[in-house]
Design a protein around this motif. Structure first.
Motif, PDB file in Angstrom:
ATOM      1  N   LEU A 136      31.884  37.659  47.355  1.00  0.00           N
ATOM      2  CA  LEU A 136      32.462  39.007  47.428  1.00  0.00           C
ATOM      3  C   LEU A 136      33.736  39.011  48.268  1.00  0.00           C
ATOM      4  N   SER A 137      33.744  38.237  49.355  1.00  0.00           N
ATOM      5  CA  SER A 137      34.920  38.157  50.205  1.00  0.00           C
ATOM      6  C   SER A 137      36.088  37.542  49.446  1.00  0.00           C
ATOM      7  N   ALA A 138      35.803  36.481  48.667  1.00  0.00           N
ATOM      8  CA  ALA A 138      36.858  35.841  47.882  1.00  0.00           C
ATOM      9  C   ALA A 138      37.415  36.803  46.836  1.00  0.00           C
ATOM     10  N   TYR A 139      36.529  37.556  46.185  1.00  0.00           N
ATOM     11  CA  TYR A 139      36.986  38.546  45.208  1.00  0.00           C
ATOM     12  C   TYR A 139      37.822  39.631  45.884  1.00  0.00           C
ATOM     13  N   LEU A 176      46.353  33.466  41.542  1.00  0.00           N
ATOM     14  CA  LEU A 176      45.260  34.288  42.079  1.00  0.00           C
ATOM     15  C   LEU A 176      43.921  33.572  41.934  1.00  0.00           C
ATOM     16  N   THR A 177      43.753  32.861  40.816  1.00  0.00           N
ATOM     17  CA  THR A 177      42.502  32.127  40.611  1.00  0.00           C
ATOM     18  C   THR A 177      42.376  30.987  41.603  1.00  0.00           C
ATOM     19  N   SER A 178      43.474  30.250  41.828  1.00  0.00           N
ATOM     20  CA  SER A 178      43.424  29.147  42.797  1.00  0.00           C
ATOM     21  C   SER A 178      43.215  29.676  44.214  1.00  0.00           C
ATOM     22  N   THR A 179      43.818  30.825  44.507  1.00  0.00           N
ATOM     23  CA  THR A 179      43.599  31.444  45.825  1.00  0.00           C
ATOM     24  C   THR A 179      42.147  31.855  46.000  1.00  0.00           C
ATOM     25  N   PHE A 180      41.575  32.420  44.928  1.00  0.00           N
ATOM     26  CA  PHE A 180      40.162  32.793  44.961  1.00  0.00           C
ATOM     27  C   PHE A 180      39.289  31.565  45.224  1.00  0.00           C
ATOM     28  N   ASN A 181      39.561  30.477  44.498  1.00  0.00           N
ATOM     29  CA  ASN A 181      38.765  29.254  44.654  1.00  0.00           C
ATOM     30  C   ASN A 181      38.921  28.665  46.050  1.00  0.00           C
ATOM     31  N   HIS A 188      39.792  30.234  48.853  1.00  0.00           N
ATOM     32  CA  HIS A 188      39.149  31.098  49.851  1.00  0.00           C
ATOM     33  C   HIS A 188      37.633  30.954  49.796  1.00  0.00           C
ATOM     34  N   LEU A 189      37.101  30.888  48.573  1.00  0.00           N
ATOM     35  CA  LEU A 189      35.654  30.741  48.430  1.00  0.00           C
ATOM     36  C   LEU A 189      35.185  29.415  49.011  1.00  0.00           C
ATOM     37  N   LEU A 190      35.930  28.340  48.723  1.00  0.00           N
ATOM     38  CA  LEU A 190      35.563  27.022  49.255  1.00  0.00           C
ATOM     39  C   LEU A 190      35.609  27.023  50.779  1.00  0.00           C
ATOM     40  N   ALA A 191      36.667  27.641  51.339  1.00  0.00           N
ATOM     41  CA  ALA A 191      36.783  27.708  52.803  1.00  0.00           C
ATOM     42  C   ALA A 191      35.635  28.508  53.403  1.00  0.00           C
ATOM     43  N   MET A 192      35.286  29.621  52.788  1.00  0.00           N
ATOM     44  CA  MET A 192      34.174  30.436  53.276  1.00  0.00           C
ATOM     45  C   MET A 192      32.863  29.656  53.246  1.00  0.00           C
TER      46      MET A 192
END
Length: 284
Positions: A30-33, A182-187, A189-193
């Motif tokens: 949810l945070s990544a989205y 935006l997709t790479s940023t989402f990925n 951020h999600l990986l970092a989280m």
């Protein structure tokens, strides 16, 4: 009716930990989205403001025409030059069409200027120019996403545009930004989280859960083994009776004391009976 099979305490605690970890993963997603949506809103706001600024520039020269300071041709030429030179960000530019799909301005691709592109399709087979004209001629304009290669590149990438018409001259003006990142940023951020927040917390939860499970199940196993052995002399560690397990151990110890007392009395009575029986046998 299906019978619900009993589950051990360790299984139930493990299930609770698993649910908590899944909840953390869900929060990370949810945070990544949320980051992705925020970036998309910021870009939409930017391209809309750029187009509306271009409409203001066109309107300025149109007012010069209305005031008689410029002819219509001069006003259009000056506005066109100003808009054609406008840049923002690293590679942002304006494009312009007439409502019938004839290209009037496209920096970087001058060979397309003057051509009617209404039948052009993007990489997904969409009539994107036709759709841009439909949206751009609506009141207030709007957004549209299509696939278009970056300047001096051939690979089509997703691009979101905002288009709106300058009605006095029937110029459909628009600009767009690529959204493939935006997709790479989402990925990312999600990986970092997951790596730096969820995983450490999950490890701590698993360790804490293992310790908590052992602290609960070990005394229960000891109590079960003690009761199953039939040894009435063994007592469980009841501590100070501050926890539920310590109070349970104390209660079991009291039960063992009671049972041991009963057994001791039964044994004593049995011995007395044996002694009495032996004396009667001797008398007889």
């Amino acid at each position: 009716m299906r019978r619900i099979e009993p589950r051990s305490i360790s299984v139930r605690l493990s299930a609770l930990i698993a649910v908590a970890i899944l909840g953390l993963v869900g929060l990370s997603v949810l945070s990544a989205y949320d980051v992705k949506d925020t970036m998309q809103v910021e870009r939409r706001t930017m391209i809309k403001s750029v187009v509306q600024e271009s409409l203001s520039i066109a309107n300025y020269y149109h007012q010069q025409q209305q005031a008689g300071k410029l002819t219509e041709a001069e006003a259009k030429a000056k506005a066109y030059d100003a808009l054609n030179a406008q840049r923002y960000g690293t590679s942002g530019y304006l494009f312009m069409y007439s409502p019938d799909g004839t290209n009037l301005m496209l920096p970087g691709k001058p060979e397309r200027v003057g051509k009617n592109l209404i039948a052009d399709k993007d990489a997904k087979g969409n009539l994107y120019i036709k759709r841009l004209m439909e949206i751009g001629t609506q009141e207030g304009g709007g957004y549209y996403q299509y696939w278009f290669p970056k300047l001096n590149q051939k690979t089509p990438l997703p691009k979101e545009a905002f288009v709106q018409t300058f009605k006095p001259w029937q110029w459909v003006i628009g600009t767009g930004l690529y959204v493939d990142d935006l997709t790479s940023t989402f990925n990312d951020h999600l990986l970092a989280m997951l790596l730096y927040r969820t995983l450490p917390v999950a490890i701590v939860m698993i360790i804490a859960g293992f310790v908590a499970t052992r602290s609960v199940t070990r005394p229960i196993r000891v109590a079960t083994a003690t009761l199953a052995s039939g040894d009435l002399t063994t007592r469980l560690a009841s501590g100070r009776g501050r926890t539920e397990l310590e109070r349970l151990a104390g209660a079991l110890n009291q039960t063992l004391d009671t049972v041991a007392g009963v057994v001791a009395r039964v044994v004593a009575v049995s011995r007395d009976l044996q002694t009495s029986a032996a004396e009667l046998h001797e008398i007889s």
